[in-house]
Design a protein around this motif. Structure first.
Motif, PDB file in Angstrom:
ATOM      1  N   MET A 105       0.816  -1.210   0.000  1.00 16.30           N
ATOM      2  CA  MET A 105       0.000   0.000   0.000  1.00 16.30           C
ATOM      3  C   MET A 105       0.857   1.270   0.000  1.00 16.30           C
ATOM      4  N   ARG A 106       2.172   1.117  -0.112  1.00 20.55           N
ATOM      5  CA  ARG A 106       3.111   2.243  -0.096  1.00 20.55           C
ATOM      6  C   ARG A 106       2.946   3.091   1.155  1.00 20.55           C
ATOM      7  N   ALA A 107       2.788   2.385   2.293  1.00 21.18           N
ATOM      8  CA  ALA A 107       2.495   3.060   3.555  1.00 21.18           C
ATOM      9  C   ALA A 107       3.738   3.349   4.379  1.00 21.18           C
ATOM     10  N   GLY A 108       4.922   3.155   3.815  1.00 16.44           N
ATOM     11  CA  GLY A 108       6.144   3.457   4.544  1.00 16.44           C
ATOM     12  C   GLY A 108       6.492   4.935   4.477  1.00 16.44           C
ATOM     13  N   ALA A 120      -0.192   5.828   4.997  1.00 18.76           N
ATOM     14  CA  ALA A 120       0.012   5.173   6.289  1.00 18.76           C
ATOM     15  C   ALA A 120      -1.269   5.223   7.122  1.00 18.76           C
ATOM     16  N   SER A 121      -1.965   6.357   7.068  1.00 18.48           N
ATOM     17  CA  SER A 121      -3.235   6.483   7.784  1.00 18.48           C
ATOM     18  C   SER A 121      -4.272   5.522   7.218  1.00 18.48           C
ATOM     19  N   LEU A 122      -4.256   5.338   5.912  1.00 21.60           N
ATOM     20  CA  LEU A 122      -5.187   4.411   5.271  1.00 21.60           C
ATOM     21  C   LEU A 122      -4.893   2.975   5.707  1.00 21.60           C
ATOM     22  N   PHE A 123      -3.615   2.627   5.792  1.00 21.77           N
ATOM     23  CA  PHE A 123      -3.252   1.302   6.278  1.00 21.77           C
ATOM     24  C   PHE A 123      -3.748   1.118   7.705  1.00 21.77           C
ATOM     25  N   MET A 124      -3.550   2.124   8.556  1.00 20.64           N
ATOM     26  CA  MET A 124      -4.023   2.044   9.938  1.00 20.64           C
ATOM     27  C   MET A 124      -5.538   1.876   9.978  1.00 20.64           C
ATOM     28  N   THR A 125      -6.244   2.593   9.113  1.00 18.33           N
ATOM     29  CA  THR A 125      -7.700   2.471   9.050  1.00 18.33           C
ATOM     30  C   THR A 125      -8.113   1.060   8.660  1.00 18.33           C
ATOM     31  N   PHE A 126      -7.435   0.505   7.656  1.00 15.91           N
ATOM     32  CA  PHE A 126      -7.718  -0.868   7.239  1.00 15.91           C
ATOM     33  C   PHE A 126      -7.505  -1.833   8.399  1.00 15.91           C
ATOM     34  N   TYR A 127      -6.402  -1.687   9.097  1.00 17.82           N
ATOM     35  CA  TYR A 127      -6.079  -2.541  10.238  1.00 17.82           C
ATOM     36  C   TYR A 127      -7.172  -2.454  11.303  1.00 17.82           C
ATOM     37  N   LEU A 128      -7.562  -1.238  11.670  1.00 12.00           N
ATOM     38  CA  LEU A 128      -8.559  -1.058  12.721  1.00 12.00           C
ATOM     39  C   LEU A 128      -9.926  -1.597  12.298  1.00 12.00           C
ATOM     40  N   LEU A 129     -10.309  -1.389  11.051  1.00  8.11           N
ATOM     41  CA  LEU A 129     -11.606  -1.888  10.588  1.00  8.11           C
ATOM     42  C   LEU A 129     -11.638  -3.419  10.568  1.00  8.11           C
ATOM     43  N   CYS A 130     -10.509  -4.040  10.277  1.00  7.24           N
ATOM     44  CA  CYS A 130     -10.438  -5.506  10.370  1.00  7.24           C
ATOM     45  C   CYS A 130     -10.731  -5.948  11.795  1.00  7.24           C
ATOM     46  N   LEU A 159      -5.125  -8.499   8.199  1.00 14.19           N
ATOM     47  CA  LEU A 159      -3.915  -8.303   7.397  1.00 14.19           C
ATOM     48  C   LEU A 159      -3.589  -9.566   6.611  1.00 14.19           C
ATOM     49  N   LEU A 160      -3.793 -10.713   7.245  1.00 14.64           N
ATOM     50  CA  LEU A 160      -3.581 -11.980   6.540  1.00 14.64           C
ATOM     51  C   LEU A 160      -4.559 -12.099   5.372  1.00 14.64           C
ATOM     52  N   GLY A 161      -5.802 -11.676   5.576  1.00 14.07           N
ATOM     53  CA  GLY A 161      -6.768 -11.697   4.483  1.00 14.07           C
ATOM     54  C   GLY A 161      -6.308 -10.847   3.317  1.00 14.07           C
ATOM     55  N   GLY A 162      -5.780  -9.664   3.615  1.00 14.17           N
ATOM     56  CA  GLY A 162      -5.239  -8.824   2.552  1.00 14.17           C
ATOM     57  C   GLY A 162      -4.065  -9.472   1.855  1.00 14.17           C
ATOM     58  N   LEU A 163      -3.204 -10.096   2.632  1.00 14.23           N
ATOM     59  CA  LEU A 163      -2.011 -10.744   2.090  1.00 14.23           C
ATOM     60  C   LEU A 163      -2.378 -11.865   1.124  1.00 14.23           C
ATOM     61  N   VAL A 164      -3.412 -12.620   1.477  1.00  9.15           N
ATOM     62  CA  VAL A 164      -3.840 -13.735   0.632  1.00  9.15           C
ATOM     63  C   VAL A 164      -4.291 -13.258  -0.750  1.00  9.15           C
ATOM     64  N   ARG A 165      -4.746 -12.000  -0.848  1.00 11.61           N
ATOM     65  CA  ARG A 165      -5.237 -11.495  -2.130  1.00 11.61           C
ATOM     66  C   ARG A 165      -4.128 -11.201  -3.136  1.00 11.61           C
ATOM     67  N   PHE A 166      -2.842 -11.149  -2.660  1.00  7.37           N
ATOM     68  CA  PHE A 166      -1.785 -10.850  -3.635  1.00  7.37           C
ATOM     69  C   PHE A 166      -0.515 -11.665  -3.470  1.00  7.37           C
ATOM     70  N   ALA A 167      -0.280 -12.255  -2.316  1.00  9.88           N
ATOM     71  CA  ALA A 167       1.029 -12.850  -2.042  1.00  9.88           C
ATOM     72  C   ALA A 167       1.348 -14.027  -2.953  1.00  9.88           C
ATOM     73  N   GLY A 228     -10.763  -8.393   5.771  1.00  9.36           N
ATOM     74  CA  GLY A 228      -9.529  -8.086   5.062  1.00  9.36           C
ATOM     75  C   GLY A 228      -9.509  -8.675   3.668  1.00  9.36           C
ATOM     76  N   LEU A 229      -9.996  -9.895   3.557  1.00 11.60           N
ATOM     77  CA  LEU A 229     -10.027 -10.578   2.262  1.00 11.60           C
ATOM     78  C   LEU A 229     -10.899  -9.815   1.267  1.00 11.60           C
ATOM     79  N   LEU A 230     -12.052  -9.365   1.724  1.00 14.31           N
ATOM     80  CA  LEU A 230     -13.004  -8.698   0.834  1.00 14.31           C
ATOM     81  C   LEU A 230     -12.640  -7.232   0.574  1.00 14.31           C
ATOM     82  N   ALA A 231     -12.167  -6.534   1.594  1.00 16.90           N
ATOM     83  CA  ALA A 231     -11.994  -5.085   1.496  1.00 16.90           C
ATOM     84  C   ALA A 231     -10.620  -4.664   1.011  1.00 16.90           C
ATOM     85  N   TYR A 232      -9.623  -5.548   1.097  1.00 20.32           N
ATOM     86  CA  TYR A 232      -8.267  -5.114   0.783  1.00 20.32           C
ATOM     87  C   TYR A 232      -8.111  -4.476  -0.597  1.00 20.32           C
ATOM     88  N   PRO A 233      -8.667  -5.047  -1.672  1.00 18.59           N
ATOM     89  CA  PRO A 233      -8.470  -4.417  -2.991  1.00 18.59           C
ATOM     90  C   PRO A 233      -8.924  -2.963  -3.035  1.00 18.59           C
TER      91      PRO A 233
END
Length: 243
Positions: A105-108, A120-130, A159-167, A228-233
């Motif tokens: 997500m280029r959150a570094g 980075a804020s978007l990544f944090m939002t994704f994490y919290l919503l999960c 986060l694992l759900g998001g990872l499964v969508r691309f790893a 995470g699986l559904l929302a990550y994209p």
């Protein structure tokens, strides 16, 4: 070990965890340390206020003293842990799953520019919503429970759900950043999702044998994972659009 095309080992790649992931880990450690040093009565009060208790939540805003008191545990419970092993395992998986998702997500380098801070804020939002999704599924499955639920497991599972969508579209976990997103119907997503959900259901049924009878909120793991699986994209697309 990871090697670049030229053959040299890219140690920086392996060890350079994005700052937003380290921040989440640091916040968890800070809260854990605070709970440890507080007097027992104060620590118990804080845990009761900040943890998710299904029956209290479903009693509504008036019974909880307002909407803030009712809803805030959906976030605050992620930063509470039941013991050293609990937080150690969650932080281990946070680093393992969070680092590649945050890089994707280029959150570094959040302080480098406004767009980097936004990602980075978007990544944090994704994490919290999960984590919120995990807590809501736990509440749905245990509406009458008065046993508080704590821990970052639901958020980390997201986060694992998001990872499964691309790893699994890359040669290695640390390979090219923007391999295509796997559709939900892809073999890798279906197989991994079946394995992860079945494993968590098994933990729910038999995990008490390994934890001395302590309950494991496997429903929160599954709820976070599915979100995470559904929302990550969507979150990835939004992050990439931030220039």
């Amino acid at each position: 070990m990871l090697r670049r095309p030229g053959g040299e080992i890219d140690q920086k790649r392996l060890l350079n965890v994005p700052g937003v992931v380290l921040l989440i880990a640091a916040l968890n450690l800070l809260v854990f340390a605070t709970i440890v040093v507080l007097p027992v009565r104060a620590a118990n009060t804080l845990v009761n206020i900040a943890s998710v208790t299904p029956r209290w939540f479903l009693a509504g805003a008036e019974a909880n003293g307002g909407w803030l008191s009712m809803l805030s545990p959906l976030i605050s419970h992620m930063f509470l842990h039941a013991g050293l092993m609990h937080i150690a395992l969650n932080l281990l998986w946070l680093l393992a799953f969070g680092a590649p998702v945050a890089r994707r997500m280029r959150a570094g380098d959040a302080l480098k520019s406004f767009s980097a801070f936004s990602r980075a804020s978007l990544f944090m939002t994704f994490y919290l919503l999960c984590g919120v999704a995990g807590a809501l599924l736990f509440i749905y499955m245990h509406p009458k429970d008065l046993i508080p639920m704590v821990g970052a497991s639901g958020a980390v599972s997201g986060l694992l759900g998001g990872l499964v969508r691309f790893a699994f579209n890359r040669s290695t976990l640390f390979g090219p950043e923007y391999a295509a997103i796997s559709p939900l119907t892809s073999q890798s997503v279906i197989v991994w999702s079946f394995f992860i959900i079945a494993m968590n259901a098994g933990i729910g049924l038999f995990g008490g044998l390994l934890t001395g009878g302590a309950m494991i909120a496997w429903e929160a793991h599954v709820g976070g994972y599915l979100f995470g699986l559904l929302a990550y994209p969507f979150f990835e697309k939004l992050a990439i659009s931030m220039r």
